[in-house]
Scaffold this motif. Structure first.
Motif, PDB file in Angstrom:
ATOM      1  N   ASP A 103      18.803  37.587 -36.370  1.00 10.33           N
ATOM      2  CA  ASP A 103      20.081  37.174 -36.475  1.00 10.33           C
ATOM      3  C   ASP A 103      20.958  37.731 -34.975  1.00 10.33           C
ATOM      4  N   GLU A 104      20.190  38.506 -34.436  1.00 10.82           N
ATOM      5  CA  GLU A 104      20.765  39.002 -33.392  1.00 10.82           C
ATOM      6  C   GLU A 104      20.481  37.907 -32.240  1.00 10.82           C
ATOM      7  N   GLN A 105      19.306  37.570 -32.098  1.00 11.76           N
ATOM      8  CA  GLN A 105      19.170  36.281 -31.130  1.00 11.76           C
ATOM      9  C   GLN A 105      19.875  35.195 -31.306  1.00 11.76           C
ATOM     10  N   ILE A 106      20.216  34.834 -32.671  1.00 10.88           N
ATOM     11  CA  ILE A 106      21.184  33.640 -32.947  1.00 10.88           C
ATOM     12  C   ILE A 106      22.231  33.768 -32.369  1.00 10.88           C
ATOM     13  N   GLU A 107      22.795  35.002 -32.571  1.00 11.07           N
ATOM     14  CA  GLU A 107      24.381  35.550 -32.000  1.00 11.07           C
ATOM     15  C   GLU A 107      24.294  35.181 -30.417  1.00 11.07           C
ATOM     16  N   VAL A 108      23.047  35.760 -30.001  1.00 15.24           N
ATOM     17  CA  VAL A 108      23.115  35.786 -28.510  1.00 15.24           C
ATOM     18  C   VAL A 108      23.058  34.160 -27.909  1.00 15.24           C
ATOM     19  N   GLN A 109      22.530  33.447 -28.681  1.00 12.12           N
ATOM     20  CA  GLN A 109      22.336  31.818 -28.435  1.00 12.12           C
ATOM     21  C   GLN A 109      23.498  31.110 -28.597  1.00 12.12           C
ATOM     22  N   TRP A 110      24.410  31.762 -29.729  1.00 12.80           N
ATOM     23  CA  TRP A 110      25.709  31.000 -29.708  1.00 12.80           C
ATOM     24  C   TRP A 110      26.781  31.319 -28.748  1.00 12.80           C
ATOM     25  N   GLU A 111      26.751  32.523 -28.383  1.00 15.10           N
ATOM     26  CA  GLU A 111      27.645  33.135 -27.439  1.00 15.10           C
ATOM     27  C   GLU A 111      27.502  32.475 -26.065  1.00 15.10           C
ATOM     28  N   ALA A 112      26.146  32.135 -25.807  1.00 21.69           N
ATOM     29  CA  ALA A 112      25.870  31.490 -24.543  1.00 21.69           C
ATOM     30  C   ALA A 112      26.287  29.986 -24.526  1.00 21.69           C
ATOM     31  N   ARG A 113      26.209  29.319 -25.744  1.00 19.06           N
ATOM     32  CA  ARG A 113      26.309  28.061 -25.868  1.00 19.06           C
ATOM     33  C   ARG A 113      27.903  27.781 -26.121  1.00 19.06           C
ATOM     34  N   ALA A 114      28.804  28.707 -26.855  1.00 19.95           N
ATOM     35  CA  ALA A 114      30.180  28.566 -26.768  1.00 19.95           C
ATOM     36  C   ALA A 114      30.905  28.906 -25.284  1.00 19.95           C
ATOM     37  N   GLU A 115      30.069  29.910 -24.416  1.00 19.01           N
ATOM     38  CA  GLU A 115      30.901  30.091 -23.172  1.00 19.01           C
ATOM     39  C   GLU A 115      30.582  28.711 -22.319  1.00 19.01           C
ATOM     40  N   ARG A 116      29.439  28.228 -22.541  1.00 13.88           N
ATOM     41  CA  ARG A 116      29.032  26.934 -21.753  1.00 13.88           C
ATOM     42  C   ARG A 116      30.334  25.795 -22.196  1.00 13.88           C
ATOM     43  N   GLN A 117      30.541  25.598 -23.252  1.00 13.06           N
ATOM     44  CA  GLN A 117      31.486  24.731 -23.734  1.00 13.06           C
ATOM     45  C   GLN A 117      32.776  24.626 -23.370  1.00 13.06           C
ATOM     46  N   GLN A 118      33.101  25.810 -22.709  1.00 11.63           N
ATOM     47  CA  GLN A 118      34.703  25.905 -22.193  1.00 11.63           C
ATOM     48  C   GLN A 118      34.473  24.956 -21.085  1.00 11.63           C
ATOM     49  N   LEU A 119      33.664  24.508 -20.377  1.00 13.92           N
ATOM     50  CA  LEU A 119      33.451  23.497 -19.067  1.00 13.92           C
ATOM     51  C   LEU A 119      34.688  22.303 -19.369  1.00 13.92           C
ATOM     52  N   LEU A 120      34.481  21.772 -20.617  1.00 16.53           N
ATOM     53  CA  LEU A 120      35.145  20.585 -20.821  1.00 16.53           C
ATOM     54  C   LEU A 120      36.729  20.750 -20.899  1.00 16.53           C
ATOM     55  N   ARG A 121      37.030  21.985 -21.062  1.00 16.25           N
ATOM     56  CA  ARG A 121      38.483  22.086 -21.000  1.00 16.25           C
ATOM     57  C   ARG A 121      38.967  22.971 -19.698  1.00 16.25           C
ATOM     58  N   GLU A 122      37.980  23.643 -19.154  1.00 14.38           N
ATOM     59  CA  GLU A 122      38.444  24.652 -18.035  1.00 14.38           C
ATOM     60  C   GLU A 122      38.357  23.817 -16.737  1.00 14.38           C
ATOM     61  N   ARG A 123      37.662  22.470 -16.742  1.00 12.29           N
ATOM     62  CA  ARG A 123      37.376  21.817 -15.748  1.00 12.29           C
ATOM     63  C   ARG A 123      37.929  20.231 -16.193  1.00 12.29           C
ATOM     64  N   PRO A 124      39.320  20.221 -15.735  1.00  8.98           N
ATOM     65  CA  PRO A 124      39.747  18.977 -16.339  1.00  8.98           C
ATOM     66  C   PRO A 124      39.716  17.873 -15.101  1.00  8.98           C
ATOM     67  N   ASN A 125      39.226  18.180 -13.927  1.00  8.82           N
ATOM     68  CA  ASN A 125      39.105  17.407 -13.045  1.00  8.82           C
ATOM     69  C   ASN A 125      37.583  16.864 -12.943  1.00  8.82           C
ATOM     70  N   THR A 126      36.749  17.599 -13.708  1.00  5.17           N
ATOM     71  CA  THR A 126      35.342  17.107 -13.774  1.00  5.17           C
ATOM     72  C   THR A 126      35.183  15.887 -14.870  1.00  5.17           C
ATOM     73  N   ALA A 127      34.418  14.875 -14.417  1.00  4.10           N
ATOM     74  CA  ALA A 127      34.336  13.884 -15.165  1.00  4.10           C
ATOM     75  C   ALA A 127      32.946  14.098 -16.124  1.00  4.10           C
ATOM     76  N   PHE A 128      33.301  13.858 -17.371  1.00  2.00           N
ATOM     77  CA  PHE A 128      31.899  14.097 -18.415  1.00  2.00           C
ATOM     78  C   PHE A 128      31.800  12.786 -19.107  1.00  2.00           C
ATOM     79  N   SER A 129      30.552  12.258 -18.948  1.00  2.08           N
ATOM     80  CA  SER A 129      30.018  11.046 -19.586  1.00  2.08           C
ATOM     81  C   SER A 129      28.771  11.494 -20.444  1.00  2.08           C
ATOM     82  N   PHE A 130      29.062  11.038 -21.927  1.00  2.00           N
ATOM     83  CA  PHE A 130      27.836  11.395 -22.705  1.00  2.00           C
ATOM     84  C   PHE A 130      27.257   9.929 -23.268  1.00  2.00           C
ATOM     85  N   ILE A 131      26.254   9.665 -23.464  1.00  2.00           N
ATOM     86  CA  ILE A 131      25.548   8.801 -24.315  1.00  2.00           C
ATOM     87  C   ILE A 131      24.846   9.182 -25.468  1.00  2.00           C
ATOM     88  N   LEU A 132      25.031   9.060 -26.600  1.00  2.00           N
ATOM     89  CA  LEU A 132      24.379   9.498 -27.559  1.00  2.00           C
ATOM     90  C   LEU A 132      23.880   8.598 -28.466  1.00  2.00           C
TER      91      LEU A 132
END
Length: 279
Positions: free
Chosen positions: A140-169
């Motif tokens: 459980d602790e490792q999962i929490e650590v993993q999610w915290e790291a991922r949630a922190e990285r996700q802020q890039l989308l909104r904290e960097r409005p001048n960065t162009a993000f392109s995704f092909i899924l």
């Protein structure tokens, strides 16, 4: 030059004793000062997620964080001295640490994924399902650590409005229904909201496509503020970082071809909306 190094699933860096020790010191000093993570984050002008990532040993603290933390926590010099040893300690995979630093200031980020929804677009429920499926199993602790790291990285989308993000899924990433129907429905809603951001473009590669330039696997590319390009891709137990312009150029040409082979932006959104309604 391409440098190979270890990487956790989904591209998250592994922790290390030095990072965990540094994080524990930050946490102890913060708690001694009577500050919550949110209150401390406000004073050092970093998000609560970033504070948590540092304290849990999941993020290499940058010099600005260290200096501000010193000022808030007594100016003892302990954090400055401890931070000076982190770069010389094993821990974060070297190639990923370099990529993460570049990612944080990139002006362009391209991502193609055929295995799972990229970390920057994942919901918490979807990410937790991926962590729960990990082998060897995480606690459980490792999962929490993993999610915290991922949630922190996700802020890039909104904290960097001048960065162009392109995704092909790939379309099948949603059809797989990882985590179940409700998780998938919420995931599609989340991706649709992300696509509404001016700096985010999301294209879907349909199931049926006679020609596909990305069959060699997932890849990411970024452009730095001084207009240099880098790339990486990853597999089951490792990843490759590319800095050689010739190698990066090959991957750029593949990504450019995939953008023409995937559905248009509007058709991609329409497909996602239809998929959501059909779940």
């Amino acid at each position: 030059m391409a440098v190979e190094g270890a990487v956790g699933a989904g591209g998250e860096p592994e922790s290390s004793d030095s990072l965990r020790t540094f994080g524990a010191v930050v946490q102890a000093l913060r708690e001694h000062a009577g500050l919550s993570r949110e209150e401390f984050g406000e004073q050092v002008r970093f998000s609560r997620h970033t504070v948590a990532s540092v304290e849990l040993g999941r993020r290499m603290p940058d010099p600005t964080f260290v200096e501000r933390a010193e000022e808030v926590l007594g100016n003892t010099g302990a954090l400055r001295k401890a931070a000076g040893h982190l770069a010389r300690q094993p821990g974060l995979a070297a190639w990923f640490r370099q990529w993460a630093r570049l990612e944080a200031t990139a002006i362009t980020l391209y991502t193609y994924e055929c295995r799972l929804i990229p970390g920057l677009l994942q919901t918490e429920a979807y990410a937790r399902q991926l962590f729960a499926d990990r082998l060897p199993p995480l606690n459980d602790e490792q999962i929490e650590v993993q999610w915290e790291a991922r949630a922190e990285r996700q802020q890039l989308l909104r904290e960097r409005p001048n960065t162009a993000f392109s995704f092909i899924l790939e379309e099948h990433l949603f059809l797989r229904r990882t985590g179940g129907v409700e998780v998938t429905r919420a995931l599609i809603d989340h991706v649709l909201r992300a696509s509404a951001l001016r700096n985010v473009e999301i294209q879907i590669m349909p199931l049926t496509r006679e020609s596909h330039a990305g069959l060699a696997g997932p890849l990411q590319q970024l452009e730095t503020p001084d207009n240099k390009w880098y790339a990486y891709n990853e597999g089951q137990r490792g990843g490759l970082f590319f800095s050689d312009p010739k190698e990066v150029s090959v991957l750029q040409s593949r990504y450019a071809r995939m953008r023409s082979q995937a559905l248009t932006l509007q058709d991609s959104l329409s497909l996602l909306e239809r998929m959501r309604g059909a779940i």
